[in-house]
Design a protein around this motif. Structure first.
Motif: not given
Lengths: 603, 370
Positions: B45-46, B280-283, B24-37, B39-40
């Motif tokens: 922090a920035k 895009q956010y990480i960029e 039911y979720c339309d919130f912003c979500h991404t499947v968790y990956r350690e390495e992506a997290a 960088r996020w």
């Protein structure tokens, strides 16, 4: 051009069998239109025509063709509209020709409109050239199609060209047969002028333009001419042909197809089917076949935004310039405010006008359910013509009511006879006769109230015969019936725009269906709304729209604001499109809900 | 608006990772990956450094997504980034998904002064949990609440859903009873909304009919009241004094920081929305889309949010912010809605009546017209 080198013809076909595509190819192959300027289906001018795949307004183009016999020929290709509402226009445009190219799709064979159009062409003594189209398709069955045409219609197909209008394959052969098979126009160039008016349209700079086919004699710029039926006289200021751009000429000769302009202000003067003759040397009598077309179907048109009333009037004024059969006069409704009662030739005509008003003039309309003209005889001996159910007088003042009947001829294959009879019976039809036309084809004749035809008869006929039946009808007069006005009350208040005139025997059934339909269409509001159907104050059906209990955003936090606000704006737009009648907000579709009744009746 | 010149006292941080995606979720979500997290985290922090956030925030809310989808080390690093600003917080909430909370993560939360948890129980019915695409069971929820309490986080809110496909009045009421038995201080109750771009929408699921939905809602209000939970907002219930301070800031239309991918914030008459794309956010973590809020927008939004509160919208605060009473802009709508007994004034607040409260959209639509 010598008269013997002129060929006047039209293309007739069932819908989607390739009429417009063939016309396009012919224009290309006669170098009338360069490929660069070619847009698909050139003759269908209006956006709406191209979209719906139907031709509404007529069109005529002149082409020159260099035939295999070495001679130059002049072709006049006259386009025809394709719907029963316009069958009179079709018959007049056929009357302007000597021949017709009958296009039959070899993947589908003979279809209802193939037949109806062929019979119309035969009525007008046209030479018919059968053409088998779409032979490049995988599922094409040209031999079967040929045999069908021979068996069902009785046309010799031994040398019918097998073509693909799409690729242009064998279209050359069609052009050759037009030269060899269709006779040249016969008329006498020295006889008094007789020109058939087969269409007209309004040009803002030059007034009404009449499209004519010169049958006898000739006409030239400067001539004084008279429209024989309307009696209107004008001087011919301009004459010309289309190819398809306009080309002005000085003279239209016997056999020619072209247009004339003469500062004609009113389209009412230029009736389709009328005969144009010379004022100085008039013909003894007009060409046969003129009929004044009167509206058969009426409905109320209202702007959903009351401020757009003037815009609607302007738009109707403009449409009427082009369309002599469109009639309208102002009316007011308690529920809908100021609007117009409009008269149309039939349901398609009505649809087309409504759509054009909405698209070309950007109007948001509310349309009431269509009605016919009822003859209401009062106890004091007077008779009222009622085209708006809301205007029906009180029952106590009415002696009796008459409604228009039509004689409906339905052409139908064997397999669907039962279904068609069933439909006609359901529509209060009276069986008259049935005739076997060809093997497997029959013509069934019923007398049916026009009001039953205009609701959904045509759609139903199509669906119960898979499109194989064709319908033609003509008005045969008025008959006394037990008709009553049924009012619809919302929250206890009658809504004038929802009233209908119906046969008493159907009142209960329709009353329940309409109230249930309205319950579906009208959104829940803050209070419970009784929906009632009543005849003369006696309620015959009722239901309730329950009150709205919950309408609130499930959750709303900081990040949701802009999205949820858009949602509310959407709800507001929805509300805006509804009409407030008393304290009840009614969506626009509700005013057409009386039309849907028969769908439900059968479920 | 007088609070506009000040920096916000409230901060929302969105953790867009999830271990799985709910139907039911339309919130912003991404499947968790350690390495992506990882960088996020660097991007967050920035963003936090560049934002120059005030050090004396009143509330912080870590939402998602699933904050506890991060591994222990990442969760620690994330909360460490916020430490400089959260020292004087009166409420520090983290959203918790029952299947992802471990003792270690609870220790980390507590160490960084998180004092409130919002647990996504959704329903006690195992069948419906699976239908929703949740990976946890009711037993997980019970265990999660226990872990949180063991580690001193005892201000616990439970999220529940109703009007779910295949849900009955009975299953809903027993879920509600199960929730109450866990003794939460706060409950949020959401009727299912089927948004486009959700699995439910694609599968053609439908929520229950309006009447059943209204019945469930009314039953919930009644049952919760019997257990001492009062409704203070359309979808929120709590024991005395346990209203969510952070969420109340939204409903009082305060400014707030929104941090990270998918989050929105409001500062100084401007709303900003972060990109929903993690890449895009990480960029560029500071790239946001700004919307200037005109006085008329803010007036409406303050009413839209404020009327969700049982207490209503503070008319004096409105006047203070906009320099005019609400009548100036909304005279017509106010008169009409008061006459229809949808709205009333009480103690300086404009609030919906019992009747108006459940059909708030009908009221708000009137205010859109001014």
């Amino acid at each position: 051009m010598d008269q013997k080198n002129i060929r006047n013809f039209c293309i007739i076909a069932h819908i989607d069998h390739g009429k417009s595509t063939l016309a396009d190819r012919i224009l290309e192959m006669t170098d009338t239109v360069s490929e660069r300027d070619m847009k698909a289906q050139l003759l269908d001018d209006m956006e709406l025509e191209r979209e719906r795949g139907i031709t509404i307004k007529l069109n005529a183009v002149q082409l020159s063709y260099h035939a295999d016999d070495g001679q130059e020929y002049l072709f006049n290709l006259i386009d025809t509209p394709g719907h029963v509402d316009f069958s009179y226009e079709v018959s007049r445009s056929l009357a302007a020709c000597e021949g017709a190219v009958l296009v039959v799709d070899s993947t589908q064979g003979v279809q209802a409109q193939t037949l109806a159009n062929t019979y119309l062409a035969l009525d007008n003594d046209l030479e018919i050239i059968p053409v088998i189209n779409k032979v490049d398709m995988n599922n094409a069955q040209p031999d079967v199609t040929k045999r069908e045409i021979e068996d069902i219609i009785g046309l010799d197909c031994s040398d019918a060209p097998l073509i693909s209008a799409r690729t242009g394959q064998n279209v050359h052969e069609v052009l050759e047969q037009i030269v060899t098979k269709i006779p040249a126009p016969s008329g006498d160039p020295d006889a008094p002028l007789q020109a058939l008016v087969f269409d007209s349209f309004y040009d803002p700079y030059r007034g009404v333009i009449a499209l004519v086919r010169v049958r006898e004699g000739s006409l030239k710029v400067g001539d004084k001419v008279r429209f024989m039926a309307t009696g209107a006289e004008y001087e011919v200021l301009e004459a010309g042909i289309r190819n398809p751009g306009e080309i002005r000429v000085n003279t239209l000769m016997c056999g020619d197809v072209g247009w004339i302009a003469g500062s004609i202000k009113s389209i009412q003067d230029v009736r389709v089917g009328d005969t144009l003759t010379s004022s100085d040397r008039p013909a003894e009598k007009p060409l046969a076949g003129y009929r004044k077309m009167n509206p058969m179907v009426y409905c109320g048109l209202y702007p959903s935004d009351a401020d757009k009333y003037e815009d609607l009037r302007d738009a109707l004024d403009k449409l009427q310039l082009n369309d002599a059969s469109l009639q309208y006069e102002p009316e007011t409704s308690q529920a809908l405010g100021f609007g117009f009662r409009c008269g149309f030739l039939g349901m398609l005509h009505m649809d087309v006008i409504q759509e054009r008003l909405e698209r070309e003039y950007n109007l948001d309309l509310i349309c009431t359910a269509p009605s016919v003209i009822y003859h209401v005889y009062l106890t004091d001996g007077t008779m009222l013509e009622i085209d708006n159910p809301a205007k029906m007088p009180d029952a106590v003042r009415i002696d009796y009511v008459e409604e228009p009947y039509v004689r409906a001829s339905i052409m139908v294959p064997d397999a669907y006879i039962g279904a068609v009879m069933d439909l006609c019976q359901n529509k209060r039809g009276i069986y008259k006769e049935m005739e076997v036309i060809d093997t497997g084809r029959n013509s069934i004749v019923y007398e049916i109230p026009l009001s039953e035809i205009i609701f959904d008869f045509f759609d139903r006929l199509k669906s119960c015969t898979k499109g194989y039946a064709s319908l033609d009808y003509e008005l045969i007069g008025y008959r006394r019936e037990d008709l009553v006005r049924m009012d619809i009350l919302l929250n206890g208040e009658p809504v004038d725009a929802l009233s209908v005139i119906i046969h008493r025997s159907e009142a209960y059934q329709r009353g329940s269906t309409i109230t249930v339909k309205l319950k579906e269409l009208i959104p829940k509001q803050q209070f419970e709304i009784p929906v009632q159907a009543a005849i003369g104050g006696k309620v015959i059906a009722r239901t309730n729209i329950k009150s709205l209990r919950k309408n609130v955003l499930a959750k709303c936090y900081g990040g949701d604001i802009s999205r949820k606000k858009k949602l509310l704006e959407k709800q507001k737009e929805g509300k805006k499109r509804m009409k407030a009648v008393g304290s009840v907000a009614i969506p626009q579709e509700a005013f057409m809900s009386v039309l849907s009744m028969n769908d439900d009746k059968r479920k | 608006m007088t609070n506009g010149s000040e920096k916000p006292y409230y901060l929302y941080l969105h953790v867009s990772f999830c271990r799985s995606v709910c139907g039911y979720c339309d919130f912003c979500h991404t499947v968790y990956r350690e390495e992506a997290a990882d960088r996020w985290l660097a991007a967050v922090a920035k963003e936090i450094t560049e934002k120059k956030i005030r050090k004396d925030l009143l509330t912080v809310y870590i939402g998602g997504g699933t904050p506890t989808a991060l591994n222990v080390g990442q969760l620690d690093r994330l909360l460490t980034l916020i430490d400089p600003y959260s020292q004087s917080c009166i409420e520090y909430t983290a959203e918790i998904n029952p299947e992802t909370l471990t003792d270690e993560k609870a220790v980390i939360l507590r160490r960084h002064r998180v004092n409130r948890a919002s647990v996504g129980m959704q329903t006690g019915d195992e069948h419906l949990l699976r239908l929703l695409g949740r990976r946890h069971t009711m037993a997980d929820t019970v265990r999660t609440v226990e872990i949180l309490r063991n580690h001193g986080i005892d201000n616990i809110s439970l999220d529940l859903m109703y009007s779910l496909p295949q849900q009955t009045m009975d299953t809903f009421c027993s879920s509600l009873e199960e929730a109450v038995r866990l003794n939460p201080s706060h409950l949020s109750l959401y009727s299912l909304t089927i948004e486009e771009n959700t699995v439910f929408h694609r599968k053609g699921y439908e929520h229950l009919d309006d009447d059943t939905e209204a019945d469930m809602y009314e039953a919930a209000v009644r049952i919760l009241a019997e257990h001492g939970y009062h409704q203070y907002e359309t979808a929120n219930f709590c024991l005395p004094q346990k209203e969510s301070v952070h969420n109340s800031a939204y409903w009082n239309y305060m400014d707030f920081y929104g941090i990270s991918c998918g989050a929105s914030g409001k500062e100084n008459h401007r709303r900003y929305d972060h990109t929903r794309s993690l890449r895009q956010y990480i960029e560029d973590p500071s790239a946001v889309e700004y919307t200037d809020l005109l006085p008329d927008d803010e007036k409406f939004e303050m009413i839209m949010m404020g009327l969700r509160l049982k207490r209503g919208m503070d008319l004096n605060l409105y006047k203070e912010r906009f320099g005019e009473p609400a009548e100036a802009r909304f005279g017509r709508a106010l008169a009409k809605m008061k006459e229809q007994k949808m709205l009333e004034e009480h103690d300086g607040y404009l609030r919906a009546t019992d009747r108006g409260f459940e059909i708030l959209n009908e009221i708000l639509v009137e205010f859109l017209d001014g």
